[in-house]
Design a protein around this motif. Sequence first.
Motif, PDB file in Angstrom:
ATOM      1  N   THR A 153       0.840  -1.082   0.217  1.00  0.00           N
ATOM      2  CA  THR A 153      -0.118   0.112  -0.006  1.00  0.00           C
ATOM      3  C   THR A 153       0.938   1.294  -0.053  1.00  0.00           C
ATOM      4  O   THR A 153       1.702   1.372   0.807  1.00  0.00           O
ATOM      5  N   LEU A 154       0.666   2.048  -1.048  1.00  0.00           N
ATOM      6  CA  LEU A 154       1.316   3.424  -1.109  1.00  0.00           C
ATOM      7  C   LEU A 154       0.584   4.258   0.199  1.00  0.00           C
ATOM      8  O   LEU A 154      -0.611   4.261   0.063  1.00  0.00           O
ATOM      9  N   ASN A 155       1.346   5.090   0.705  1.00  0.00           N
ATOM     10  CA  ASN A 155       0.604   5.592   1.825  1.00  0.00           C
ATOM     11  C   ASN A 155       1.492   7.058   2.078  1.00  0.00           C
ATOM     12  O   ASN A 155       2.168   7.338   3.049  1.00  0.00           O
ATOM     13  N   ARG A 156       1.302   7.770   0.813  1.00  0.00           N
ATOM     14  CA  ARG A 156       1.491   9.427   1.117  1.00  0.00           C
ATOM     15  C   ARG A 156       0.478  10.057   0.436  1.00  0.00           C
ATOM     16  O   ARG A 156       0.455  10.851  -0.508  1.00  0.00           O
ATOM     17  N   ALA A 174       2.435  10.447  -4.565  1.00  0.00           N
ATOM     18  CA  ALA A 174       3.650  10.582  -5.711  1.00  0.00           C
ATOM     19  C   ALA A 174       4.931  10.007  -5.113  1.00  0.00           C
ATOM     20  O   ALA A 174       5.292  10.017  -4.004  1.00  0.00           O
ATOM     21  N   LEU A 175       5.650   9.365  -5.887  1.00  0.00           N
ATOM     22  CA  LEU A 175       6.553   8.286  -5.449  1.00  0.00           C
ATOM     23  C   LEU A 175       8.037   9.107  -5.523  1.00  0.00           C
ATOM     24  O   LEU A 175       8.402   9.688  -6.267  1.00  0.00           O
ATOM     25  N   ALA A 209       6.009  10.338 -10.424  1.00  0.00           N
ATOM     26  CA  ALA A 209       7.145  10.572  -9.627  1.00  0.00           C
ATOM     27  C   ALA A 209       6.980  11.729  -9.101  1.00  0.00           C
ATOM     28  O   ALA A 209       6.326  12.628  -9.313  1.00  0.00           O
ATOM     29  N   ASP A 210       7.739  11.927  -7.676  1.00  0.00           N
ATOM     30  CA  ASP A 210       7.287  13.157  -7.080  1.00  0.00           C
ATOM     31  C   ASP A 210       8.434  14.161  -7.462  1.00  0.00           C
ATOM     32  O   ASP A 210       9.492  14.279  -7.027  1.00  0.00           O
ATOM     33  N   LEU A 211       7.974  15.108  -8.248  1.00  0.00           N
ATOM     34  CA  LEU A 211       8.843  16.339  -8.684  1.00  0.00           C
ATOM     35  C   LEU A 211       8.727  17.588  -7.692  1.00  0.00           C
ATOM     36  O   LEU A 211       9.651  18.281  -7.957  1.00  0.00           O
ATOM     37  N   THR A 263      -6.863   8.752  -8.729  1.00  0.00           N
ATOM     38  CA  THR A 263      -6.152   9.200  -9.755  1.00  0.00           C
ATOM     39  C   THR A 263      -4.832   8.477  -9.986  1.00  0.00           C
ATOM     40  O   THR A 263      -4.224   8.241  -8.903  1.00  0.00           O
ATOM     41  N   ALA A 264      -4.330   7.846 -10.942  1.00  0.00           N
ATOM     42  CA  ALA A 264      -3.148   7.360 -11.538  1.00  0.00           C
ATOM     43  C   ALA A 264      -2.733   8.073 -12.725  1.00  0.00           C
ATOM     44  O   ALA A 264      -3.288   7.849 -13.836  1.00  0.00           O
TER      45      ALA A 264
END
Length: 294
Positions: free
Chosen positions: A44-47, A53-54, A91-93, A141-142
């Motif tokens: 699970t992505l959790n931000r 954003a990765l 990606a987290d810009l 959203t993806a």
Amino acid sequence: MPVSPRGNALGPVGPEDAARPVEPVGPDDSVILHTTDNGVSWITLNRPRASNALTPEQRERVISRLVQDSADPAVRAVVLTATGRAFCAGADLRAPAAQRPGPPAGRVAGDVARVIRRGAQRLIGAVLDCEKPVIAAVNGTAAGLGAHLAFACDLVVAAERATFIEVFARRGLVPDGGGAYLLPRLVGPRRAKELMFFGDALTAAEAERLGLVNRVVPEAELAGAARSWSDRLATGPTRAFALTKQLVNASLEMDRTAAFAAEAAAQEINMATEDAREGVASFVERRAPVYRGR
């Protein structure tokens, strides 16, 4: 508080979930949550405040988890999902310069290509190469790399409010994370160009119509749909699934002779497994098979 596969974005947390420990995956385990339940690995992505954003650290943890799950005989299916209202914004810009998924200032020729190969492409490769079936449970959203992360999965279940966006052209960028590889294989080159040139948001229903999504469900039913499929996969013939996934993923890059040869080789390998023998025996004995993933 730990988020279970049934919790937060995927529904309410029950007493059984509160009692199940979430496995730590690093010094700060809050950005990626993990639990294994009945042979299913839930990543699970959790931000949620950053729309998931990765960051490079997050990406590496997901890759590491997929590699471990691929090799772990106790894991027989994987679900990739997220908390909050977004699945993954790419990606987290906006991260600090040292954490951005790009080359440092003063880069030299080849730096950008190396960053892409070692970063986004490794993430997508980890999904495609995982020897267990991977389900994307897309809760919102993806976008960009986040869309490609979903498209790389073997099955995609999306909530009705989910959207898929090829944002790269909007930012003057070329798609990364294997987008120009994945999309033409899923929807054909002409439709892929339309999606990538214009960057228009696709609703979940539109994505299902194009074949990018297997099933669209109300948000409240997303957990149940992902769990139903993952539980079925976790009780299935794991090695046969792995070989089938390998054959399908490679099929579009082979001619008929090579594809038939690969199929015959996969059959040879699979017929030596316990599950194949169990499948044949259960048919002869007129009973339901009991597969053990071996």
